[in-house]
Scaffold this motif. Sequence first.
Motif, short mmCIF file in Angstrom:
data_model
loop_
_atom_site.label_atom_id
_atom_site.label_comp_id
_atom_site.label_asym_id
_atom_site.label_seq_id
_atom_site.Cartn_x
_atom_site.Cartn_y
_atom_site.Cartn_z
N ASP A 108 0.81 -1.22 0.00
CA ASP A 108 0.00 0.00 0.00
C ASP A 108 0.84 1.26 0.00
OD1 ASP A 108 -2.30 -1.54 0.06
OD2 ASP A 108 -2.39 -1.57 2.25
N LYS A 109 2.09 1.15 0.40
CA LYS A 109 2.94 2.33 0.52
C LYS A 109 3.94 2.48 -0.64
CE LYS A 109 2.63 2.49 5.56
NZ LYS A 109 3.38 2.47 6.85
N ILE A 110 3.98 1.51 -1.54
CA ILE A 110 4.93 1.58 -2.65
C ILE A 110 4.49 2.64 -3.65
CG2 ILE A 110 5.83 0.32 -4.66
CD1 ILE A 110 5.70 -2.20 -2.97
N THR A 111 5.45 3.45 -4.09
CA THR A 111 5.17 4.47 -5.10
C THR A 111 5.74 4.05 -6.45
OG1 THR A 111 7.24 5.67 -4.71
CG2 THR A 111 5.35 6.24 -3.31
N GLY A 112 5.24 4.68 -7.49
CA GLY A 112 5.76 4.40 -8.82
C GLY A 112 7.24 4.71 -8.93
N ASP A 113 7.66 5.79 -8.31
CA ASP A 113 9.08 6.15 -8.33
C ASP A 113 9.93 5.07 -7.66
OD1 ASP A 113 8.66 8.49 -9.70
OD2 ASP A 113 8.67 9.77 -7.91
N GLU A 114 9.41 4.50 -6.57
CA GLU A 114 10.17 3.45 -5.89
C GLU A 114 10.30 2.22 -6.76
OE1 GLU A 114 10.25 1.08 -1.60
OE2 GLU A 114 8.49 2.26 -2.16
N VAL A 115 9.21 1.83 -7.43
CA VAL A 115 9.25 0.68 -8.32
C VAL A 115 10.26 0.91 -9.43
CG1 VAL A 115 7.94 -0.68 -9.99
CG2 VAL A 115 6.89 -0.03 -7.82
N ARG A 116 10.21 2.10 -10.00
CA ARG A 116 11.16 2.40 -11.09
C ARG A 116 12.59 2.39 -10.58
NH1 ARG A 116 6.58 5.26 -12.99
NH2 ARG A 116 6.85 6.97 -11.49
N ARG A 117 12.85 2.83 -9.36
CA ARG A 117 14.20 2.81 -8.81
C ARG A 117 14.68 1.37 -8.63
NH1 ARG A 117 16.64 3.25 -3.43
NH2 ARG A 117 18.72 4.17 -3.68
N TYR A 118 13.81 0.49 -8.15
CA TYR A 118 14.17 -0.92 -8.02
C TYR A 118 14.56 -1.51 -9.37
CZ TYR A 118 13.15 -2.03 -3.13
OH TYR A 118 13.20 -2.13 -1.77
N PHE A 119 13.75 -1.26 -10.38
CA PHE A 119 14.06 -1.81 -11.69
C PHE A 119 15.34 -1.21 -12.25
CE2 PHE A 119 9.88 -3.72 -11.81
CZ PHE A 119 10.07 -4.82 -12.63
N GLN A 120 15.56 0.07 -12.03
CA GLN A 120 16.77 0.72 -12.55
C GLN A 120 18.03 0.07 -11.99
OE1 GLN A 120 17.50 2.95 -14.86
NE2 GLN A 120 19.68 2.93 -14.35
N ILE A 121 18.08 -0.07 -10.67
CA ILE A 121 19.30 -0.58 -10.03
C ILE A 121 19.41 -2.09 -10.15
CG2 ILE A 121 20.51 -0.79 -7.82
CD1 ILE A 121 19.36 1.94 -7.06
N ASN A 122 18.31 -2.81 -9.96
CA ASN A 122 18.38 -4.27 -9.91
C ASN A 122 18.31 -4.92 -11.28
OD1 ASN A 122 18.33 -3.81 -7.21
ND2 ASN A 122 16.39 -4.81 -6.79
N SER A 123 17.75 -4.24 -12.28
CA SER A 123 17.55 -4.87 -13.59
C SER A 123 18.21 -4.09 -14.73
CB SER A 123 16.05 -5.00 -13.88
OG SER A 123 15.36 -5.60 -12.83
N VAL A 124 17.79 -2.84 -14.90
CA VAL A 124 18.28 -2.06 -16.05
C VAL A 124 19.79 -1.88 -15.99
CG1 VAL A 124 18.17 0.17 -17.21
CG2 VAL A 124 16.08 -0.87 -16.31
N ALA A 125 20.31 -1.54 -14.83
CA ALA A 125 21.76 -1.33 -14.71
C ALA A 125 22.53 -2.60 -15.02
CB ALA A 125 22.11 -0.82 -13.31
N ALA A 126 22.00 -3.74 -14.58
CA ALA A 126 22.67 -5.02 -14.87
C ALA A 126 22.72 -5.26 -16.37
CB ALA A 126 21.94 -6.16 -14.17
N LEU A 127 21.62 -4.97 -17.06
CA LEU A 127 21.61 -5.16 -18.51
C LEU A 127 22.58 -4.21 -19.20
CD1 LEU A 127 18.54 -5.84 -20.72
CD2 LEU A 127 20.25 -4.19 -21.47
N LEU A 128 22.60 -2.96 -18.77
CA LEU A 128 23.49 -1.99 -19.41
C LEU A 128 24.96 -2.31 -19.15
CD1 LEU A 128 21.58 1.35 -18.75
CD2 LEU A 128 21.58 -0.05 -20.83
N CYS A 129 25.27 -2.76 -17.94
CA CYS A 129 26.66 -3.18 -17.66
C CYS A 129 27.03 -4.38 -18.52
CB CYS A 129 26.82 -3.52 -16.17
SG CYS A 129 26.88 -2.09 -15.08
#
Length: 267
Positions: A108-129
């Motif tokens: 109930d407390k998760i924001t869209g910005d938080e979700v996007r930050r999780y994907f950026q660091i945990n997923s997108v950054a891994a793919l870009l590296c």
Amino acid sequence: MSLQETFGTDQPVALVTGSGSPRVGRVIAEELSRRGCHVALHANTSGDEANAAAASWQRRFGREAIVLIGSLEDDDVCDSLIDQAHSHFGRLDILVNSAAIWSPTSLDKITGDEVRRYFQINSVAALLCARAAGRIMTQQDRGGAIVNIGDWATVRPYADHAAYFPSKGAIEAMTRSLAVELGSRHSGVRVNCVQPGPVLLGDDVSEETISQLVHSTLAKRIGTPEDVAAAVAFLCENTFVTGVCLPVDGGRGIFAPDGLQVGRNTG
């Protein structure tokens, strides 16, 4: 086969993201250094700890270790980390994407910005590296090895981590996709994933919870970061394994404790 034999050099080079603080990434980097790699540690806010570890390993293992600083929230940092490691050592044989964030948060407390930050660091950054590393590895005679760190519990997620688990679940599909993309360009480039189970528990975990976790595994113990590091080293060394997501969870993912297993009705 040793890492030296796999990559055809006495001095293979590894970069491990998220290896500054004393967690799993740090132990992976230490294991690769112990096995004869020059290592680039990556840190965001734990640069002092990373520098102390690098100096220690250089004395103990006789291999160079450098520290690279940057936030994976910035796409450009991903390319920069790879470029810095390659520029310093002249090659890049191993990339381990270990950097990740996680923190219990009610759905109930998760924001869209938080979700996007999780994907950026945990997923997108891994793919870009991985993409940046792949550009280098596909130009090397022996290619290279990329290992992503996932999570066994993406198939059995628990509450209060509704932003974290989707971001980690993407690692599995990403691993297979990158294995095809990069392996098609150079047969010596391999991409795999390690999915740790219960390892490196926090100091606040109760004895009751630890007992429950032990009981939930076939190995009947809590795992260690060294278990994960050994699996990473295996995937780096073995040239006939690619596109694999390897659980290192003591059998927890397949085990139903207390005989709670589905079988045929014999009544």
